[in-house]
Design a protein around this motif. Structure first.
Motif, PDB file in Angstrom:
ATOM      1  N   ALA A  13      34.004  55.063  75.383  1.00 39.23           N
ATOM      2  CA  ALA A  13      34.072  56.154  76.358  1.00 39.23           C
ATOM      3  C   ALA A  13      33.505  57.449  75.785  1.00 39.23           C
ATOM      4  N   GLU A  16      29.761  57.308  75.815  1.00 39.50           N
ATOM      5  CA  GLU A  16      29.247  57.492  77.178  1.00 39.50           C
ATOM      6  C   GLU A  16      29.177  58.980  77.516  1.00 39.50           C
ATOM      7  N   ALA A  17      30.261  59.703  77.233  1.00 37.51           N
ATOM      8  CA  ALA A  17      30.279  61.138  77.507  1.00 37.51           C
ATOM      9  C   ALA A  17      29.288  61.876  76.611  1.00 37.51           C
ATOM     10  N   ASN A  19      26.482  60.874  75.463  1.00 36.07           N
ATOM     11  CA  ASN A  19      25.114  60.718  75.961  1.00 36.07           C
ATOM     12  C   ASN A  19      24.804  61.735  77.047  1.00 36.07           C
ATOM     13  N   VAL A  20      25.770  61.979  77.922  1.00 37.55           N
ATOM     14  CA  VAL A  20      25.590  62.978  78.979  1.00 37.55           C
ATOM     15  C   VAL A  20      25.378  64.358  78.362  1.00 37.55           C
ATOM     16  N   THR A  48      31.106  65.626  84.746  1.00 39.30           N
ATOM     17  CA  THR A  48      30.433  64.324  84.702  1.00 39.30           C
ATOM     18  C   THR A  48      30.876  63.527  83.483  1.00 39.30           C
ATOM     19  N   ALA A  49      30.941  64.192  82.330  1.00 36.19           N
ATOM     20  CA  ALA A  49      31.366  63.523  81.096  1.00 36.19           C
ATOM     21  C   ALA A  49      32.790  63.012  81.233  1.00 36.19           C
ATOM     22  N   ARG A  51      34.362  62.123  84.006  1.00 35.65           N
ATOM     23  CA  ARG A  51      34.372  60.945  84.883  1.00 35.65           C
ATOM     24  C   ARG A  51      33.906  59.699  84.142  1.00 35.65           C
ATOM     25  N   ARG A  52      32.907  59.855  83.291  1.00 33.28           N
ATOM     26  CA  ARG A  52      32.417  58.711  82.510  1.00 33.28           C
ATOM     27  C   ARG A  52      33.520  58.162  81.609  1.00 33.28           C
ATOM     28  N   ASP A  55      36.327  56.523  83.861  1.00 28.08           N
ATOM     29  CA  ASP A  55      35.841  55.271  84.455  1.00 28.08           C
ATOM     30  C   ASP A  55      35.732  54.165  83.407  1.00 28.08           C
ATOM     31  N   THR A  56      35.254  54.502  82.217  1.00 30.69           N
ATOM     32  CA  THR A  56      35.113  53.513  81.145  1.00 30.69           C
ATOM     33  C   THR A  56      36.468  52.940  80.744  1.00 30.69           C
TER      34      THR A  56
END
Length: 273
Positions: A13, A16-17, A19-20, A48-49, A51-52, A55-56
């Motif tokens: 997770a 993922e964040a 990368n944003v 956005t980060a 939510r990533r 969600d993950t």
């Protein structure tokens, strides 16, 4: 060395964040900025980060609870994820390359796992209770320094609570006069990770939130350090006031801070006109 499955999810997770964040650090025209409190900013990249991250984690654990900086508390569970999707937003909106993702997991009220990820340096700090702390899979330890002379301390200056500024500056004055050096980086999460990794000898700040502290506190503890409130209590996740260091340096820092904590605040010079 294999790690706990829940820690692996936190790492996934965080990446993922991260990368944003990394894709947008220098794209000032690509995101909007708003001020949610005095000197406290939020961008759509923060949201956005976050939510990533959520969600993950939810894909694997839909019943877990969250305490997140932007969306608040939701869900009820013995497992609670404490999330700061972008620690250092004020740095981020200026393109100052010092930011982090912080994810902590609290199980039945006790911190169990923590991840702090610096997406710009690709540095991943991880800790699980009882298993030590790591930076990119290498074990890390706090320093052994006990004297303020030559120490490198990290900290944050109170900007939202005017009545606390003078006592804060008084402690800072003592440290500087004792030939310590002080760094104010703008990311409490990374400062705590740096204490765990031995890059800083100690850290202090007041008025933080649980998502600023959760993962970093566990990192420091698992790296052999100690964390406390300036007055010696251990309710720092609630109060937001924290001092972290190796045990000897912690005693030194607390000893110099104690007279300032007990002195009445003089706010006359700090009162806004």
């Amino acid at each position: 060395m294999s790690s706990h499955p829940l820690l692996n999810i936190a790492v996934r997770a965080a990446r993922e964040a991260g990368n944003v964040i990394a894709r947008n650090i220098d794209r000032f025209d690509a995101f909007t900025v708003s001020e949610k409190a005095v000197n406290e900013f939020v961008t759509d990249i923060d949201r956005t980060a976050e939510r990533r991250i959520i969600d993950t984690i939810r894909r694997s654990h839909p019943g877990h609870a969250f305490l997140a900086e932007e969306s608040g508390a939701h869900g009820r569970s013995d497992f609670e994820w404490i999330v700061d999707p972008l620690d250092g937003t004020a740095n981020f909106i200026r393109g100052f390359p010092h930011v982090a993702v912080s994810i902590g997991l609290r199980h039945r009220g006790r911190m169990a796992h923590g991840v702090i990820f610096d997406p710009l340096r690709q540095e991943l700090f991880t800790a699980s209770r009882g298993s030590g702390a790591r930076l990119n899979e290498r074990r890390i330890r706090v320093t052994s320094k006990s004297s303020l002379k030559g120490a490198l301390l990290g900290g944050g200056f109170v900007t939202r609570e005017i009545d606390r500024i003078e006592s804060h500056l008084a402690a800072l004055r003592i440290w500087l006069s004792s030939l310590a050096q002080v760094r104010r980086t703008g990311s409490a999460a990374l400062d705590l990770a740096y204490v765990a990794a031995g890059r800083l000898d100690g850290f202090w700040e007041a008025g933080l939130n649980p998502w600023d502290l959760a993962a970093g506190v566990l990192l420091v503890q698992e790296a052999g350090g100690m964390v406390t409130e300036p007055g010696g209590g251990d309710d720092y996740l609630r109060s937001g006031d924290v001092v972290a260091a190796n045990p000897k340096m912690l005693r030194t820092m607390l000893r110099t801070m104690k007279p300032q904590l007990s002195a009445p605040a003089d706010t006359s010079a700090a009162r806004p006109r």
